[in-house]
Design an enzyme around this catalytic site. Structure first.
Site, PDB file in Angstrom:
ATOM      1  N   ASN A  13       7.600   6.728  -2.460  1.00 28.57           N
ATOM      2  CA  ASN A  13       6.643   6.086  -1.549  1.00 28.57           C
ATOM      3  C   ASN A  13       5.855   7.259  -0.972  1.00 28.57           C
ATOM      4  OD1 ASN A  13       7.243   4.062   1.478  1.00 28.57           O
ATOM      5  ND2 ASN A  13       5.520   4.024   0.096  1.00 28.57           N
ATOM      6  N   ASN A  68      -1.599   2.201   6.589  1.00 27.42           N
ATOM      7  CA  ASN A  68      -1.489   1.761   5.201  1.00 27.42           C
ATOM      8  C   ASN A  68      -2.770   2.106   4.437  1.00 27.42           C
ATOM      9  OD1 ASN A  68       1.085   0.421   5.345  1.00 27.42           O
ATOM     10  ND2 ASN A  68       0.092  -1.242   6.477  1.00 27.42           N
ATOM     11  N   CYS A  77       7.515   3.071   9.651  1.00 26.43           N
ATOM     12  CA  CYS A  77       7.575   3.421   8.238  1.00 26.43           C
ATOM     13  C   CYS A  77       8.822   4.285   8.039  1.00 26.43           C
ATOM     14  CB  CYS A  77       6.314   4.190   7.861  1.00 26.43           C
ATOM     15  SG  CYS A  77       6.344   4.779   6.178  1.00 26.43           S
ATOM     16  N   GLY A  78       9.802   3.758   7.346  1.00 23.42           N
ATOM     17  CA  GLY A  78      11.092   4.464   7.214  1.00 23.42           C
ATOM     18  C   GLY A  78      11.002   5.677   6.312  1.00 23.42           C
ATOM     19  N   ASN A  79      10.404   5.504   5.128  1.00 27.54           N
ATOM     20  CA  ASN A  79      10.278   6.659   4.220  1.00 27.54           C
ATOM     21  C   ASN A  79       9.371   7.710   4.844  1.00 27.54           C
ATOM     22  OD1 ASN A  79      11.900   5.537   2.186  1.00 27.54           O
ATOM     23  ND2 ASN A  79      10.173   4.406   1.310  1.00 27.54           N
ATOM     24  N   ASN A 165       8.554  -3.448  12.055  1.00 30.57           N
ATOM     25  CA  ASN A 165       7.495  -4.042  11.221  1.00 30.57           C
ATOM     26  C   ASN A 165       8.080  -5.257  10.488  1.00 30.57           C
ATOM     27  OD1 ASN A 165       9.023  -2.365   9.594  1.00 30.57           O
ATOM     28  ND2 ASN A 165       7.342  -1.742   8.298  1.00 30.57           N
ATOM     29  N   ASN A 201       5.718  -7.729   4.794  1.00 30.45           N
ATOM     30  CA  ASN A 201       6.232  -7.013   3.618  1.00 30.45           C
ATOM     31  C   ASN A 201       7.263  -7.924   2.946  1.00 30.45           C
ATOM     32  OD1 ASN A 201       5.106  -4.179   4.192  1.00 30.45           O
ATOM     33  ND2 ASN A 201       6.137  -4.655   6.116  1.00 30.45           N
ATOM     34  N   ARG A 220       2.894  -4.815   2.714  1.00 27.60           N
ATOM     35  CA  ARG A 220       1.682  -5.177   3.450  1.00 27.60           C
ATOM     36  C   ARG A 220       0.702  -4.000   3.428  1.00 27.60           C
ATOM     37  NH1 ARG A 220       2.055  -6.333   9.876  1.00 27.60           N
ATOM     38  NH2 ARG A 220       2.936  -4.247   9.814  1.00 27.60           N
ATOM     39  N   CYS A 228      10.258   1.042  -0.115  1.00 26.76           N
ATOM     40  CA  CYS A 228       9.833   0.876   1.278  1.00 26.76           C
ATOM     41  C   CYS A 228      11.083   1.074   2.139  1.00 26.76           C
ATOM     42  CB  CYS A 228       9.232  -0.513   1.472  1.00 26.76           C
ATOM     43  SG  CYS A 228       8.848  -0.849   3.195  1.00 26.76           S
ATOM     44  N   GLY A 229      11.063   2.093   2.987  1.00 28.29           N
ATOM     45  CA  GLY A 229      12.267   2.466   3.748  1.00 28.29           C
ATOM     46  C   GLY A 229      12.720   1.399   4.726  1.00 28.29           C
TER      47      GLY A 229
HETATM   48  N1  LIG Z   1       3.427  -1.362   4.683  1.00 27.00           N
HETATM   49  C1  LIG Z   1       4.287  -1.313   5.841  1.00 27.00           C
HETATM   50  C2  LIG Z   1       4.309   0.033   6.490  1.00 27.00           C
HETATM   51  C3  LIG Z   1       4.898   1.095   5.635  1.00 27.00           C
HETATM   52  C4  LIG Z   1       6.381   0.898   5.423  1.00 27.00           C
HETATM   53  C5  LIG Z   1       6.947   2.021   4.626  1.00 27.00           C
HETATM   54  N2  LIG Z   1       6.621   2.085   3.265  1.00 27.00           N
HETATM   55  C6  LIG Z   1       8.424   2.259   4.844  1.00 27.00           C
HETATM   56  O1  LIG Z   1       8.982   3.127   4.143  1.00 27.00           O
HETATM   57  O2  LIG Z   1       9.034   1.668   5.733  1.00 27.00           O
HETATM   58  C7  LIG Z   1       3.799  -2.311   6.906  1.00 27.00           C
HETATM   59  O3  LIG Z   1       2.604  -2.620   6.979  1.00 27.00           O
HETATM   60  O4  LIG Z   1       4.648  -2.774   7.680  1.00 27.00           O
END
Ligand SMILES: N[C@@H](CCC[C@H](N)C(=O)O)C(=O)O
EC number: 5.1.1.7
Length: 325
Positions: A13, A68, A77-79, A165, A201, A220, A228-229
């Site tokens: 990611n 994003n 955003c975890g990752n 999120n 998501n 999302r 996605c973390g």
């Molecule tokens: N697209 C997500 C935000 C990013 C999350 C990410 N990839 C993760 O690792 O958590 C959103 O809009 O909530």
């Protein structure tokens, strides 16, 4: 203007890290959204799933803002937080830190390598909220746990939660990963819609064996990502709630970009999750940017020699997926 970025990834990611602690860029809110749209465009030189702005905080060792690829801002955003954890710990000479995010101040720390020589960080995923108004999800009930949403599917069952999120999680069998269902239903709810006014998501989760799951997420503001973390953390929690996995034990979470580990903690009715995984840097780049024309070019790059080692972890993870999915 010239800006410097680091491109890095957590489980494939990928993000552009922009350091606003050491550099004074003075971006407006509009600039941040436009930067994300322009630099993350996969048809341009850089391309990424999002931008991580690393900033000073009055309350913590640093602050992360996440945009994003479509220019929308995410609360978490975890990752990405693992990358920001590494950046702030290395910048400030720390082994652990606290980082301000949109809705919470979260603990992060350097961890034992998840795979030999792979930089590894642990980040706190919290708060966890099941109330549908936290996502928000417009259904006439307070929570949704392993239930049908008739507007989306006759067959699938979903759990909705915010970490913070918004995530919609469905535990599925392998056949459902092999057709277009996830993409079709995600495209209905990914952006603002009647059910999820802020979008959501969407993750499909397959139980591989006790203590191991596979997660694929349609994110999302981005679409399918390697991982996605926050989704992997939320999915791990859902598999504990359904009693397929255990609280306080390591859950190996396989994804298309590699593997992370999650540990789900439960204290009365409060849940937190530790997300442990790689924080890999690919390269540093200087960019000449013309935001008013939405154009840029990369004037110089220098590589970190980290990806080759990471690819061994990824190959092992793919082998595990191939054997068990
Ligand atoms: N697209 C997500 C935000 C990013 C999350 C990410 N990839 C993760 O690792 O958590 C959103 O809009 O909530």
């Amino acid at each position: 203007m010239q800006i410097d970025v680091i491109k890095g990834h957590g489980s494939g990611n990928d993000f552009l890290l922009i350091d606003e602690i050491s550099n004074i860029y003075s971006f407006s809110e509009e600039d941040r959204a436009n930067l994300a749209k322009v630099l993350c465009n996969r048809d341009s030189e850089l391309g990424a799933d999002g931008i991580l702005f690393i900033m000073n905080s009055n309350h913590a060792d640093g602050r992360m803002r996440v945009f994003n690829a479509d220019g929308s801002e995410a609360s978490m955003c975890g990752n990405g937080l693992r990358l920001v954890a590494r950046y702030i710990c290395e910048l400030k000479g720390l082994n652990e830190a606290v980082i301000e995010t949109m809705k919470a101040i979260l603990k992060v720390r350097k961890q034992e390598d998840i795979y030999p020589q792979v930089h590894t960080y642990q980040v706190e995923i919290s708060p966890v909220l099941f109330e549908l108004k936290a996502l928000p999800l417009n259904l006439n009930k307070p929570t949704l746990f392993n239930e049908r949403i008739k507007e989306l599917s006759e067959e699938l069952r979903f759990t909705a939660l915010a970490v913070p999120n918004p995530h919609l999680i469905s535990i599925v069998e392998t056949e459902l990963l092999e057709n277009n269902i996830q993409k079709e239903l995600s495209e209905k709810v990914n952006g603002p819609n009647d059910l999820f006014p802020d979008g959501v998501n969407v993750s499909f989760v397959k139980l591989l064996e006790k203590g191991s799951i596979y997660v694929r997420t349609f994110e999302r503001g981005v679409g399918f990502t390697n991982a996605c973390g926050t989704a992997m953390s939320a999915s791990s929690l859902v598999t504990c709630l359904t009693q397929s996995n255990d609280y306080e034990k390591v859950i190996n979470v396989y994804n298309n970009g590699g593997k992370v580990q999650c540990i789900v903690h439960k204290l009365d009715d409060t849940y937190t999750i530790d997300l442990i995984g790689n924080a890999t840097y690919l390269y540093r780049a200087s960019i000449q940017l013309n935001l008013s024309e939405a154009t840029y070019y990369v004037s110089s790059t220098s590589n970190f020699a980290e990806q080759e080692i990471y690819e061994k972890l990824q190959a092992d993870a793919q082998e595990m997926i191939k054997q068990t999915l």
